[in-house]
Scaffold this motif. Structure first.
Motif, mmCIF file in Angstrom:
data_model
loop_
_atom_site.group_PDB
_atom_site.id
_atom_site.type_symbol
_atom_site.label_atom_id
_atom_site.label_comp_id
_atom_site.label_asym_id
_atom_site.label_seq_id
_atom_site.Cartn_x
_atom_site.Cartn_y
_atom_site.Cartn_z
ATOM 1 N N LYS A 1 -21.584 -71.292 18.794
ATOM 2 C CA LYS A 1 -22.947 -70.410 18.953
ATOM 3 C C LYS A 1 -22.126 -69.692 19.524
ATOM 4 N N ILE A 2 -22.174 -67.474 19.203
ATOM 5 C CA ILE A 2 -21.746 -66.740 20.600
ATOM 6 C C ILE A 2 -22.817 -65.180 20.862
ATOM 7 N N ARG A 3 -22.466 -64.990 21.954
ATOM 8 C CA ARG A 3 -23.664 -63.822 21.837
ATOM 9 C C ARG A 3 -21.604 -62.508 21.836
ATOM 10 N N TYR A 4 -22.189 -61.565 21.445
ATOM 11 C CA TYR A 4 -20.920 -60.360 21.211
ATOM 12 C C TYR A 4 -21.748 -59.214 21.263
ATOM 13 N N LEU A 5 -20.754 -58.489 21.892
ATOM 14 C CA LEU A 5 -21.300 -56.973 21.991
ATOM 15 C C LEU A 5 -20.229 -56.394 20.798
ATOM 16 N N LEU A 6 -20.931 -55.283 20.179
ATOM 17 C CA LEU A 6 -19.443 -54.166 18.996
ATOM 18 C C LEU A 6 -20.335 -52.628 19.689
ATOM 19 N N ILE A 7 -18.446 -52.352 19.266
ATOM 20 C CA ILE A 7 -18.462 -50.922 19.402
ATOM 21 C C ILE A 7 -18.290 -50.465 17.756
ATOM 22 N N PRO A 8 -18.576 -49.738 16.916
ATOM 23 C CA PRO A 8 -18.578 -49.781 16.079
ATOM 24 C C PRO A 8 -17.458 -48.511 15.964
ATOM 25 N N LYS A 9 -16.881 -48.841 14.893
ATOM 26 C CA LYS A 9 -15.636 -48.051 14.560
ATOM 27 C C LYS A 9 -15.699 -46.308 15.042
ATOM 28 N N GLU A 10 -16.855 -46.540 14.425
ATOM 29 C CA GLU A 10 -17.180 -44.324 14.260
ATOM 30 C C GLU A 10 -17.718 -44.473 15.919
ATOM 31 N N LYS A 11 -17.678 -44.966 16.825
ATOM 32 C CA LYS A 11 -18.501 -44.620 18.455
ATOM 33 C C LYS A 11 -17.171 -44.496 18.934
ATOM 34 N N GLU A 12 -16.859 -45.354 18.818
ATOM 35 C CA GLU A 12 -15.152 -45.947 19.721
ATOM 36 C C GLU A 12 -14.801 -44.846 20.998
ATOM 37 N N ALA A 13 -14.294 -43.301 20.252
ATOM 38 C CA ALA A 13 -14.515 -42.477 20.702
ATOM 39 C C ALA A 13 -15.696 -41.957 22.226
ATOM 40 N N ASP A 14 -17.005 -42.582 22.216
ATOM 41 C CA ASP A 14 -17.939 -42.337 23.251
ATOM 42 C C ASP A 14 -17.576 -43.442 23.637
ATOM 43 N N PHE A 15 -17.244 -44.730 23.808
ATOM 44 C CA PHE A 15 -17.538 -45.866 24.782
ATOM 45 C C PHE A 15 -16.344 -46.060 25.421
ATOM 46 N N LYS A 16 -15.214 -45.090 25.350
ATOM 47 C CA LYS A 16 -14.064 -45.301 25.833
ATOM 48 C C LYS A 16 -13.893 -45.718 27.166
ATOM 49 N N GLU A 17 -14.880 -46.110 28.498
ATOM 50 C CA GLU A 17 -14.481 -46.070 29.436
ATOM 51 C C GLU A 17 -15.373 -47.312 29.327
ATOM 52 N N ALA A 18 -16.343 -47.994 28.642
ATOM 53 C CA ALA A 18 -16.676 -49.572 28.518
ATOM 54 C C ALA A 18 -15.441 -50.692 27.676
ATOM 55 N N ALA A 19 -14.525 -49.792 26.900
ATOM 56 C CA ALA A 19 -13.876 -50.818 26.110
ATOM 57 C C ALA A 19 -12.817 -50.703 27.305
ATOM 58 N N ALA A 20 -12.116 -49.810 28.418
ATOM 59 C CA ALA A 20 -11.352 -49.900 29.040
ATOM 60 C C ALA A 20 -12.136 -51.160 30.310
ATOM 61 N N ASP A 21 -13.536 -51.165 29.933
ATOM 62 C CA ASP A 21 -13.707 -51.675 31.226
ATOM 63 C C ASP A 21 -13.048 -53.545 31.144
ATOM 64 N N THR A 22 -12.462 -54.456 31.764
ATOM 65 C CA THR A 22 -11.950 -55.436 31.158
ATOM 66 C C THR A 22 -12.233 -56.695 32.349
ATOM 67 N N GLU A 23 -13.169 -55.882 33.503
ATOM 68 C CA GLU A 23 -13.953 -56.454 34.662
ATOM 69 C C GLU A 23 -14.880 -57.416 34.539
ATOM 70 N N SER A 24 -15.762 -56.365 33.514
ATOM 71 C CA SER A 24 -17.742 -56.970 33.784
ATOM 72 C C SER A 24 -17.330 -57.722 32.586
ATOM 73 N N SER A 25 -18.505 -58.918 33.046
ATOM 74 C CA SER A 25 -18.964 -59.439 32.113
ATOM 75 C C SER A 25 -20.201 -58.721 30.815
ATOM 76 N N LEU A 26 -20.414 -59.583 29.883
ATOM 77 C CA LEU A 26 -20.702 -59.074 28.806
ATOM 78 C C LEU A 26 -22.044 -58.398 28.718
ATOM 79 N N GLN A 27 -22.810 -59.653 29.822
ATOM 80 C CA GLN A 27 -24.179 -58.736 30.547
ATOM 81 C C GLN A 27 -24.037 -57.626 30.904
ATOM 82 N N THR A 28 -23.423 -57.577 31.785
ATOM 83 C CA THR A 28 -22.826 -56.401 32.887
ATOM 84 C C THR A 28 -22.529 -55.395 31.660
ATOM 85 N N LEU A 29 -21.851 -55.628 30.603
ATOM 86 C CA LEU A 29 -21.174 -54.433 29.932
ATOM 87 C C LEU A 29 -22.631 -53.582 29.394
#
Length: 219
Positions: A51-79
């Motif tokens: 059983k998992i929990r996940y976040l999804l940045i839709p392909k068409e919105k990846e450009a709007d979430f570049k900062e989130a995609a580059a964040d490799t330190e924050s937890s899923l909840q923080t993101l």
């Protein structure tokens, strides 16, 4: 050659009947059910699930979430809180099942089973977009007891008896059909006569679906 091609690929008008076997009686003694359990026990085994929990940045919105995609330190909840992303919690699923909202994405499924509970993944590239997962819980494969399996065994027995009854009835019908008028045969057997105006290879047959066996019979 022209005649052969037409037989295999040409359209034709055809008549057919559909026989549906009545529901079989699933009544059986515990002894019979235990015999089936001993044969099908492995098929009744529940696979490992996660059983998992996940976040999804839709392909068409990846450009709007570049900062989130580059964040490799924050937890899923923080993101989720920082970038206004909505966490999605899945039901338990096995390695052969699709992840709701994502589909059967091997990268996500494999990572889900390789992580331990409470562990998170990096961003994963999927056809739907970028996905980050956190494992909530895992279940090891289990084999249900005989008592727990009774209902499933009865279903297996019912399907088996229905199949046997269908084969027997179809064998009888085939004998009656040889040399008989098809419309009279259908009426005598109380079977609904149906027709196809333009049947050809790959056609959908109402009540049956696509059928290569019908195509072979008509060829």
């Amino acid at each position: 050659l022209k005649e052969l091609y037409y037989r295999e690929h040409g359209e034709r008008e055809s008549q057919y009947v559909v026989y549906s076997a009545p529901a079989a009686d699933s009544a059986a003694s515990d002894e019979e059910l235990k015999q089936i359990y001993s044969l099908y026990g492995d098929n009744l085994k529940e696979p490992a699930k996660v059983k998992i929990r996940y976040l999804l940045i839709p392909k068409e919105k990846e450009a709007d979430f570049k900062e989130a995609a580059a964040d490799t330190e924050s937890s899923l909840q923080t993101l989720a809180e920082k970038y206004k992303l909505i966490p999605v919690e899945s039901p338990y699923f096995s390695k052969n099942e699709a992840v709701p909202g994502l589909g059967l994405v091997s990268e996500v499924v494999d990572k889900s089973f390789s992580l331990s509970p409470k562990e998170s993944s990096a961003w994963i590239v999927t056809p739907a977009g970028l996905c980050k997962i956190e494992v909530l819980d895992k279940k090891e494969p289990t084999t249900p007891t005989f008592e727990e399996s009774k209902e499933k065994i009865k279903e297996i027995l019912t399907r088996q008896k229905s199949a046997e009854a269908s084969l027997k009835k179809l064998s009888e019908l085939s004998k009656d059909l040889k040399g008989a008028d098809f419309e009279k045969f259908a009426a005598d057997q109380n079977l609904e006569l149906k027709s196809m105006k333009q049947f050809k290879e790959g056609s959908y047959v109402a009540g049956i679906g696509p059928s290569n066996l019908i195509q072979k019979a008509l060829s």
